[in-house]
Motif scaffolding. Structure first.
Motif, short mmCIF file in Angstrom:
data_model
loop_
_atom_site.label_atom_id
_atom_site.label_comp_id
_atom_site.label_asym_id
_atom_site.label_seq_id
_atom_site.Cartn_x
_atom_site.Cartn_y
_atom_site.Cartn_z
N ALA A 133 0.83 -1.21 0.00
CA ALA A 133 0.00 0.00 0.00
C ALA A 133 0.86 1.26 0.00
O ALA A 133 0.55 2.24 -0.68
N TRP A 139 -0.09 5.07 -0.56
CA TRP A 139 -1.00 5.51 0.50
C TRP A 139 -0.23 6.34 1.52
O TRP A 139 0.96 6.12 1.74
N HIS A 140 -0.95 7.22 2.17
CA HIS A 140 -0.39 7.96 3.30
C HIS A 140 -0.22 7.00 4.48
O HIS A 140 -1.13 6.21 4.76
N TYR A 143 -3.18 6.45 6.89
CA TYR A 143 -4.28 5.56 6.47
C TYR A 143 -3.90 4.11 6.70
O TYR A 143 -4.74 3.30 7.11
#
Lengths: 157, 209
Positions: A133, A139-140, A143
Motif C-alpha cells: 500500500a 498511501w499515506h 491511512y
C-alpha cells in the motif's frame, strides 16, 4: 536512555517501577519518541500539566542546542571533500540503522519466528500488504496505520 | 526574506512537522517517507540525499531522531527560528496525544480490542520503517562499495553502539574514497549522474526488505 530515566525517577521517588513500566507501555503506543513521551508522562503524574510541560522542555532543550551547534559546523564544513567522503560512507550506514531498527521491531513483535504459526504468518501478511500500500498504491502512512488497526481488531480479538 | 515571507516559511515548517508527527510510531524512522513527501517533493526545500545526510547527523547527536531531524531541517531552511518552529511542530501533537493516552490509559488498559489493534499496527510500523530504508537506500547506494558498507553495517550493529557504527561508517567513507582515488577510479559521490539507479536497487527487493 530509558534505564537512565528509570534510575532518576526511582531516586527521586516519583513513581514505582510498576508505574514506570506502564508509562513505557503508553509511550510505546503513542507516536513520537518513547523517551520524550515517557518523560512527559513522568512529569504529568508527578506535577500535573506544569510537570508535563517542564519535562518536555527539559527533553527538547539539549536537542536544540546540539542540533544548532552541529548544523552550524556542518554548513561551514560541507564543501570540504573529506566531509563529502564521510557522507559517502554515512549514508549507507544510516540505511543499515533503519534496516536494523525494522528487524529489531519485527523480532520483538514475533513477526520473525522459527516455528511458523498462524500468528506469524498473519503478521507477515499485514507487513506485506502495508508495504504494498505504501510503495505501489502510495498511501499515506496514517491511512495504513488506521486500516491496520481495524484489521487487527477483526483478526486478533 | 521579507518579514511576512519569513513568518510564512516558519508557519509552513511548523505545520509540515505538525502533520508528520502523529505518524512517528516506533521512533523517528517511520516519518522518513513523509518527510521525503513533504520536504523534498511538495515544498522542494531540500534534495533527497540532503534528507539522508540530515538523518545521518540526527543519529550522531544525542536525543530522539524525530526531534533532531525536524530541528535540523528547520535550521537548514530558516535558521534558529526555523529550528524552533519545526521542533515545536513535531513535538506538540505527540505531546498532546501522549497526555491524552496517559489520562485515558486506565480506561483502555485492559481493552482487548485496543490491544489487538496494536498487534496489527506494529506490523504495519515495521512496513513503514522498511519503506523508509528503501527510500534512504536509493540515495545511499551509489555503487558496489556503498552497498557493501550497508550490508556490513547491519550485523555490526549487534555488537557496537550506533554512534560507534556511525563513526566507523564515516571512516569507511573516507578510506574507500581515498583508495579509489589512488587506484585511479572515477568516484561518484551521489546519484546525480547515474541513469541505472533502479538496477542497483534490486538487491533490496530480492531480500524482501
Amino acid at each position: 536512555m530509558i534505564p537512565v530515566i528509570e534510575s532518576e525517577v526511582s531516586q527521586h521517588g516519583w513513581m514505582t517501577t510498576q508505574e514506570f513500566t506502564d508509562i513505557i507501555a503508553i509511550s510505546g503506543m503513542s507516536p513520537g519518541p518513547v523517551t520524550a513521551n515517557s518523560a512527559i508522562l513522568v512529569g504529568y503524574s508527578t506535577a500535573g500539566l506544569a510537570g508535563a510541560i517542564s519535562s518536555a522542555l527539559g527533553i527538547l532543550l539539549p536537542a536544540i542546542i546540539f542540533v544548532t551547534v552541529i548544523a552550524t559546523f556542518f554548513s561551514k564544513l560541507n564543501h570540504y571533500p573529506v566531509v563529502q567522503s564521510m557522507f559517502y560512507g554515512l549514508r549507507p550506514i544510516v540505511t543499515s540503522l533503519i534496516i536494523f531498527a525494522a528487524i529489531s521491531l519485527a523480532l520483538s513483535n514475533h513477526m520473525i519466528a522459527v516455528n511458523f504459526s498462524w500468528h506469524t504468518i498473519s503478521l507477515l501478511l499485514v507487513f506485506g500488504l502495508s508495504l504494498f500500500a505504501l510503495m505501489k498504491l502510495r498511501w499515506h502512512p496514517a491511512y495504513v496505520i488506521i486500516l491496520s488497526g481495524l484489521v487487527g481488531v477483526v483478526l486478533y480479538s | 526574506m521579507s518579514m511576512k515571507g519569513q513568518w510564512k516559511t516558519l508557519f509552513q515548517l511548523f505545520w509540515t512537522f505538525f502533520k508528520i508527527a502523529p505518524v512517528t510510531f516506533g521512533g523517528g524512522f517511520a516519518m522518513i517517507p513523509l518527510i521525503e513527501n513533504e520536504v523534498v517533493e511538495k515544498r522542494k526545500w531540500m534534495k533527497s540525499e540532503e534528507v539522508t545526510n540530515v538523518f545521518a547527523l540526527s543519529q550522531s547527536v544525542p536525543g530522539a531522531v524525530a526531534i533532531n531531524s525536524a530541528t535540523f531541517i528547520g535550521h537548514r531552511i530558516a535558521g534558529m527560528k526555523g529550528a524552533m518552529a519545526a521542533m515545536i511542530g513535531v513535538s506538540l501533537p505527540t505531546f498532546l496525544i501522549v497526555l491524552l493516552l496517559g489520562i485515558v490509559y486506565f480506561f483502555i488498559q485492559d481493552n482487548p480490542k485496543i490491544e489487538s489493534a496494536f498487534i496489527s499496527i506494529r506490523a504495519s510500523i515495521v512496513a513503514i520503517i522498511a519503506y523508509a530504508a528503501i527510500k534512504i537506500g536509493k540515495t545511499a547506494v551509489v555503487d558496489k562499495s556503498t552497498f557493501c558498507i550497508l550490508i556490513a553495517g547491519i550485523p555490526v550493529l549487534l555488537f557496537l553502539h550506533p554512534v560507534m557504527v556511525i563513526i566507523a561508517g564515516a571512516l569507511a567513507g573516507i578510506v574507500t574514497i581515498s583508495i579509489k582515488r589512488k587506484l585511479g577510479y572515477e568516484v561518484k559521490m551521489d546519484k546525480k549522474d547515474r541513469k541505472t539507479e533502479e538496477n542497483d536497487f534490486e538487491p533490496f527487493m530480492g531480500a524482501g526488505i
